[in-house]
Enzyme design. Structure first.
Site, short mmCIF file in Angstrom:
data_model
loop_
_atom_site.label_atom_id
_atom_site.label_comp_id
_atom_site.label_asym_id
_atom_site.label_seq_id
_atom_site.Cartn_x
_atom_site.Cartn_y
_atom_site.Cartn_z
N ARG A 184 -2.05 -17.07 -11.01
CA ARG A 184 -1.63 -16.53 -12.31
C ARG A 184 -1.88 -17.55 -13.44
O ARG A 184 -1.08 -17.70 -14.36
CB ARG A 184 -0.14 -16.15 -12.31
CG ARG A 184 0.21 -15.03 -11.36
CD ARG A 184 -0.42 -13.71 -11.76
NE ARG A 184 0.09 -12.62 -10.96
CZ ARG A 184 -0.37 -12.27 -9.75
NH1 ARG A 184 -1.38 -12.93 -9.22
NH2 ARG A 184 0.16 -11.26 -9.10
N SER A 262 5.71 -8.23 -12.36
CA SER A 262 6.52 -9.32 -11.79
C SER A 262 6.99 -10.22 -12.93
O SER A 262 6.18 -10.65 -13.75
CB SER A 262 5.68 -10.18 -10.84
OG SER A 262 5.24 -9.42 -9.76
N GLU A 358 6.60 -15.27 -15.38
CA GLU A 358 5.17 -14.92 -15.42
C GLU A 358 4.76 -14.46 -16.83
O GLU A 358 3.76 -14.94 -17.35
CB GLU A 358 4.88 -13.84 -14.36
CG GLU A 358 3.40 -13.71 -14.10
CD GLU A 358 3.05 -12.58 -13.15
OE1 GLU A 358 3.23 -12.75 -11.94
OE2 GLU A 358 2.58 -11.53 -13.62
N1 EPU Z 1 11.17 -8.59 -1.24
C1 EPU Z 1 12.50 -8.36 -0.99
N2 EPU Z 1 13.26 -7.82 -1.98
C2 EPU Z 1 12.74 -7.52 -3.20
C3 EPU Z 1 11.37 -7.77 -3.47
C4 EPU Z 1 10.59 -8.31 -2.47
O1 EPU Z 1 12.98 -8.62 0.09
O2 EPU Z 1 13.48 -7.04 -4.05
C5 EPU Z 1 10.32 -9.11 -0.18
C6 EPU Z 1 9.35 -8.03 0.30
O3 EPU Z 1 9.92 -7.23 1.31
C7 EPU Z 1 8.20 -8.85 0.83
C8 EPU Z 1 8.20 -10.06 -0.08
O4 EPU Z 1 9.49 -10.14 -0.68
O5 EPU Z 1 8.42 -9.27 2.15
C9 EPU Z 1 7.12 -10.02 -1.14
O6 EPU Z 1 7.23 -8.83 -1.90
P1 EPU Z 1 5.95 -7.98 -2.34
O7 EPU Z 1 5.03 -7.76 -1.20
O8 EPU Z 1 6.47 -6.80 -3.10
O9 EPU Z 1 5.13 -8.90 -3.31
P2 EPU Z 1 5.60 -9.93 -4.42
O10 EPU Z 1 5.37 -11.31 -3.91
O11 EPU Z 1 6.96 -9.60 -4.91
C10 EPU Z 1 3.23 -10.17 -5.50
C11 EPU Z 1 2.67 -10.18 -6.89
C12 EPU Z 1 2.49 -8.75 -7.40
C13 EPU Z 1 1.54 -8.03 -6.45
C14 EPU Z 1 2.12 -8.07 -5.03
C15 EPU Z 1 1.16 -7.50 -4.02
C16 EPU Z 1 3.45 -12.23 -7.97
C17 EPU Z 1 4.38 -12.84 -8.94
N3 EPU Z 1 3.57 -10.91 -7.78
O12 EPU Z 1 4.53 -9.61 -5.58
O13 EPU Z 1 1.88 -8.82 -8.67
O14 EPU Z 1 1.35 -6.68 -6.85
O15 EPU Z 1 2.37 -9.45 -4.64
O16 EPU Z 1 0.07 -8.36 -3.85
O17 EPU Z 1 2.60 -12.92 -7.40
C18 EPU Z 1 2.41 -8.94 -10.99
O18 EPU Z 1 1.95 -10.08 -10.98
O19 EPU Z 1 2.86 -8.41 -12.05
C19 EPU Z 1 2.47 -8.19 -9.76
C20 EPU Z 1 3.05 -6.99 -9.68
#
Ligand code: EPU
Length: 362
Positions: A184, A262, A358
């Site tokens: 990012r 995010s 972010e």
């Molecule tokens: N999780 C929880 N509770 C929550 C949210 C997440 O337990 O409320 C757990 C999920 O179950 C999972 C882990 O945390 O095991 C990661 O969650 P998720 O796969 O939803 O991805 P993320 O790390 O929260 C990142 C990016 C997103 C992108 C997704 C998919 C960042 C800051 N965010 O989210 O990007 O769509 O991976 O690749 O890196 C964005 O940058 O705006 C964005 C949406």
């Protein structure tokens, strides 16, 4: 020729100058930021071509004034009115620039909505961007924060960007190799020595979709879709559809509920720090990175601190994904910031980790 008022649109007014630029004044920015936060731009210029930008640079008053580049407004939190001249990027156009033996090179104007470009590329048969479907914002903003999802980042597909240097007024093409991409992050976001934040504006982006196309699989949720559907070798269109389904299921549509995606970055920690945290919270979601560091799931930590559904005024933590803050109605930027600070403190208190935001807080 003196500046002239022409056709004031609704509450704002517009000044047409001798250099054929229209400067709108008192513009309500609520429709122009995906959080739907109230703020006013004292001066706003719509940029529909690189030549428009050049006119801004050459303009006697605007040339030296501080500027704020506004794309889809999906990565900003507006906490006050904007004094800088807002450059609203509306450069249109998508085309196949080159059909090479090893790749399709696609060029798009900075003002094109990112998802429109991904959809076009799939429909035209130039696969490679499908994992990045439905990411809000414009093409011009995409390299700035190196957008990424489901195992792919724009840096993996970027050929080059065309920028206009706000100091010299010259058009320059920068290859991906000089964009200093990180998680990012890019040279366009960096302010220190060599950084280009506030110094140049992206007018066009060129993407390189390699041939032969190879799917980017391996992300847990995509693997789950493969297992559920029994499709072992999905097409680009199939991955595009899955990514849209996955995102729609857990991320709020900014057209319905204001948000900026995010809200925090996933923090990177050393193995020792991670061991310490796992010792206390064995279930913490974490991923090893190629450089030996560990990425922690910020959404999981915020969720573990009990934040889902909690609110400060109109700003709230989304019920289905704790990493996303939303506008429940009439939220103000200050409420979003107060909520974000409270989350940062509670995560620090429990895990000893400082979460970085972010979006840009303005
Ligand atoms: N999780 C929880 N509770 C929550 C949210 C997440 O337990 O409320 C757990 C999920 O179950 C999972 C882990 O945390 O095991 C990661 O969650 P998720 O796969 O939803 O991805 P993320 O790390 O929260 C990142 C990016 C997103 C992108 C997704 C998919 C960042 C800051 N965010 O989210 O990007 O769509 O991976 O690749 O890196 C964005 O940058 O705006 C964005 C949406």
């Amino acid at each position: 020729m003196p500046d002239q008022a022409v056709n004031p649109p609704n509450e704002s007014s517009a000044l047409s100058t001798g250099l054929a630029l229209t400067i709108e004044t008192g513009v309500n920015l609520k429709p122009y930021n995906s959080f739907g936060l109230p703020a006013t731009a004292h001066r706003l210029v719509r940029i529909r071509s690189a030549a428009d930008l050049r006119r801004v640079v050459d303009h006697p008053q605007l040339g030296r004034a501080p500027k704020f580049v506004l794309g889809g407004g999906s990565n900003i939190v507006l906490t006050k009115d904007v004094d800088a001249v807002v450059l609203k990027m509306e450069i249109p156009g998508i085309r196949l620039l080159e059909d090479r033996a090893d790749a399709w090179i696609i060029e798009a104007g900075a003002g094109v909505p990112w998802h429109q470009l991904v959809q076009w590329s799939i429909e035209q048969g130039f696969p490679g961007l499908e994992n990045l479907a439905l990411i809000p914002g414009t093409v011009g903003a995409a390299p700035v924060q190196n957008i990424g999802a489901y195992g792919l980042e724009i840096k993996d597909r970027l050929d080059s960007v065309a920028v206009l240097d706000l100091v010299t007024g010259r058009n320059v093409v920068l290859p991906a190799s000089v964009c200093k991409f990180g998680y990012r992050d890019s040279v366009f976001k960096q302010t220190g020595f060599g950084g280009l934040a506030g110094k140049s504006v992206i007018t066009h982006v060129r993407l390189r979709c390699p041939k032969p196309w190879q799917p980017v699989l391996g992300y847990l949720e995509i693997e789950r879709k493969m297992a559920e559907s029994g499709v072992a070798a999905p097409s680009a269109r199939q991955i595009f559809d899955w990514v849209c389904e996955i995102r729609r299921a857990k991320l709020p549509d900014p057209a319905v509920i204001g948000n900026a995606g995010s809200f925090f970055k996933n923090p990177l920690v050393s193995i020792d720090q991670c061991r310490d945290i796992i010792g206390r919270d064995p279930h913490i979601v974490h991923y090893p990175m190629p450089d030996g560091s560990i990425k922690l799931a910020a959404g999981w930590m915020i969720d573990a601190c009990g934040w889902k559904g909690k609110a400060v005024g109109g700003a709230a933590v989304y019920e289905r994904q704790a990493l996303v803050l939303v506008n429940r109605g009439e939220a103000r930027g200050a409420e979003v910031v107060t909520l974000a600070r409270a989350i940062q403190e509670s995560v620090y208190g429990r895990f000893g980790i400082r979460l970085e935001t972010e979006p840009i807080l303005l």
